[in-house]
Design a protein around this motif. Sequence first.
Motif, PDB file in Angstrom:
ATOM      1  N   VAL A  13       4.150   5.016  14.720  1.00  0.00           N
ATOM      2  CA  VAL A  13       5.083   3.888  14.576  1.00  0.00           C
ATOM      3  C   VAL A  13       4.755   2.815  15.614  1.00  0.00           C
ATOM      4  CG1 VAL A  13       7.500   3.188  14.802  1.00  0.00           C
ATOM      5  CG2 VAL A  13       6.909   5.240  13.498  1.00  0.00           C
ATOM      6  N   HIS A  14       4.470   3.231  16.843  1.00  0.00           N
ATOM      7  CA  HIS A  14       4.110   2.261  17.878  1.00  0.00           C
ATOM      8  C   HIS A  14       2.770   1.596  17.570  1.00  0.00           C
ATOM      9  CE1 HIS A  14       7.530   2.881  20.396  1.00  0.00           C
ATOM     10  NE2 HIS A  14       7.310   4.191  20.455  1.00  0.00           N
ATOM     11  N   LEU A  16       1.642   1.039  14.541  1.00  0.00           N
ATOM     12  CA  LEU A  16       1.948   0.095  13.471  1.00  0.00           C
ATOM     13  C   LEU A  16       2.564  -1.172  14.057  1.00  0.00           C
ATOM     14  CD1 LEU A  16       2.140  -0.641  10.471  1.00  0.00           C
ATOM     15  CD2 LEU A  16       4.345   0.543  10.433  1.00  0.00           C
ATOM     16  N   ARG A  17       3.476  -1.017  15.013  1.00  0.00           N
ATOM     17  CA  ARG A  17       4.100  -2.181  15.653  1.00  0.00           C
ATOM     18  C   ARG A  17       3.038  -3.016  16.358  1.00  0.00           C
ATOM     19  NH1 ARG A  17       6.522  -0.530  20.536  1.00  0.00           N
ATOM     20  NH2 ARG A  17       4.415  -0.944  21.176  1.00  0.00           N
ATOM     21  N   ALA A  18       2.134  -2.372  17.099  1.00  0.00           N
ATOM     22  CA  ALA A  18       1.073  -3.094  17.802  1.00  0.00           C
ATOM     23  C   ALA A  18       0.158  -3.817  16.811  1.00  0.00           C
ATOM     24  CB  ALA A  18       0.274  -2.129  18.674  1.00  0.00           C
ATOM     25  N   THR A  19      -0.105  -3.183  15.683  1.00  0.00           N
ATOM     26  CA  THR A  19      -0.924  -3.806  14.640  1.00  0.00           C
ATOM     27  C   THR A  19      -0.212  -5.038  14.087  1.00  0.00           C
ATOM     28  OG1 THR A  19      -1.893  -1.667  14.076  1.00  0.00           O
ATOM     29  CG2 THR A  19      -2.068  -3.416  12.420  1.00  0.00           C
ATOM     30  N   ALA A  20       1.080  -4.916  13.838  1.00  0.00           N
ATOM     31  CA  ALA A  20       1.853  -6.059  13.329  1.00  0.00           C
ATOM     32  C   ALA A  20       1.831  -7.217  14.327  1.00  0.00           C
ATOM     33  CB  ALA A  20       3.287  -5.633  13.036  1.00  0.00           C
ATOM     34  N   VAL A  21       1.932  -6.903  15.617  1.00  0.00           N
ATOM     35  CA  VAL A  21       1.879  -7.946  16.645  1.00  0.00           C
ATOM     36  C   VAL A  21       0.511  -8.633  16.614  1.00  0.00           C
ATOM     37  CG1 VAL A  21       1.847  -8.360  19.147  1.00  0.00           C
ATOM     38  CG2 VAL A  21       3.651  -6.940  18.126  1.00  0.00           C
ATOM     39  N   VAL A 143       7.357   1.342   4.712  1.00  0.00           N
ATOM     40  CA  VAL A 143       7.749   0.569   5.892  1.00  0.00           C
ATOM     41  C   VAL A 143       8.101  -0.858   5.483  1.00  0.00           C
ATOM     42  CG1 VAL A 143       6.962  -0.378   8.101  1.00  0.00           C
ATOM     43  CG2 VAL A 143       6.437   1.990   7.512  1.00  0.00           C
ATOM     44  N   ARG A 144       7.275  -1.440   4.603  1.00  0.00           N
ATOM     45  CA  ARG A 144       7.559  -2.801   4.131  1.00  0.00           C
ATOM     46  C   ARG A 144       8.912  -2.871   3.447  1.00  0.00           C
ATOM     47  NH1 ARG A 144       7.975  -4.904  -0.344  1.00  0.00           N
ATOM     48  NH2 ARG A 144       7.088  -3.131  -1.425  1.00  0.00           N
ATOM     49  N   ALA A 147      11.761  -2.630   5.995  1.00  0.00           N
ATOM     50  CA  ALA A 147      11.946  -3.879   6.714  1.00  0.00           C
ATOM     51  C   ALA A 147      12.606  -4.925   5.820  1.00  0.00           C
ATOM     52  CB  ALA A 147      10.601  -4.387   7.238  1.00  0.00           C
ATOM     53  N   HIS A 152      15.755  -1.050   8.896  1.00  0.00           N
ATOM     54  CA  HIS A 152      15.312  -0.779  10.259  1.00  0.00           C
ATOM     55  C   HIS A 152      16.432  -0.941  11.274  1.00  0.00           C
ATOM     56  CE1 HIS A 152      15.097  -5.062   9.538  1.00  0.00           C
ATOM     57  NE2 HIS A 152      15.185  -5.244  10.820  1.00  0.00           N
TER      58      HIS A 152
END
Length: 156
Positions: A13-14, A16-21, A143-144, A147, A152
């Motif tokens: 999950v972290h 994925l968050r870093a990838t989104a950033v 996940v999409r 969101a 979330h």
Amino acid sequence: MQPDRAQPDLELVHLLRATAVELGLHSSRFAQQNGMHPTDVRALIALMDARRAGEETTAGRLGATLGLNSAGTTALLDRLERAGHVRRVRAASDRRKVVVEVTDGAVGLGWAFFGPLIERSVELLRGYDAHQRAAIREFLDGVREAAAEGGHTAPG
């Protein structure tokens, strides 16, 4: 609360968050290099997705997709039209309706910047078998959807 590194699910999950950033920063660089607002880029992506799906997009539908009111959508489209990235045309399905189309020039501009990232992503996916790609697709789609639904947020 510090994440427990022993939890591989939380690590993913972290990640994925870093990838989104990083994807957001990449998109921001494109916007900055081309004198666009980040919302302009999101609008072009939405219009390119609609084009790829063979769907017509009205200004109202685009505004709803982006969370903009009517005035904001008009200002966005005026900006993109002046820059030559979109055009307003009569809908093929109903000539009374006006739809927004992304121009070939905008597609080319986007591909010149995002193409290497897209190609690298496709290359990475080729390293996975069909079952693994299906699992990745299912996870990302879930996940999409979460969101998009606001799933979330913490329950009240």
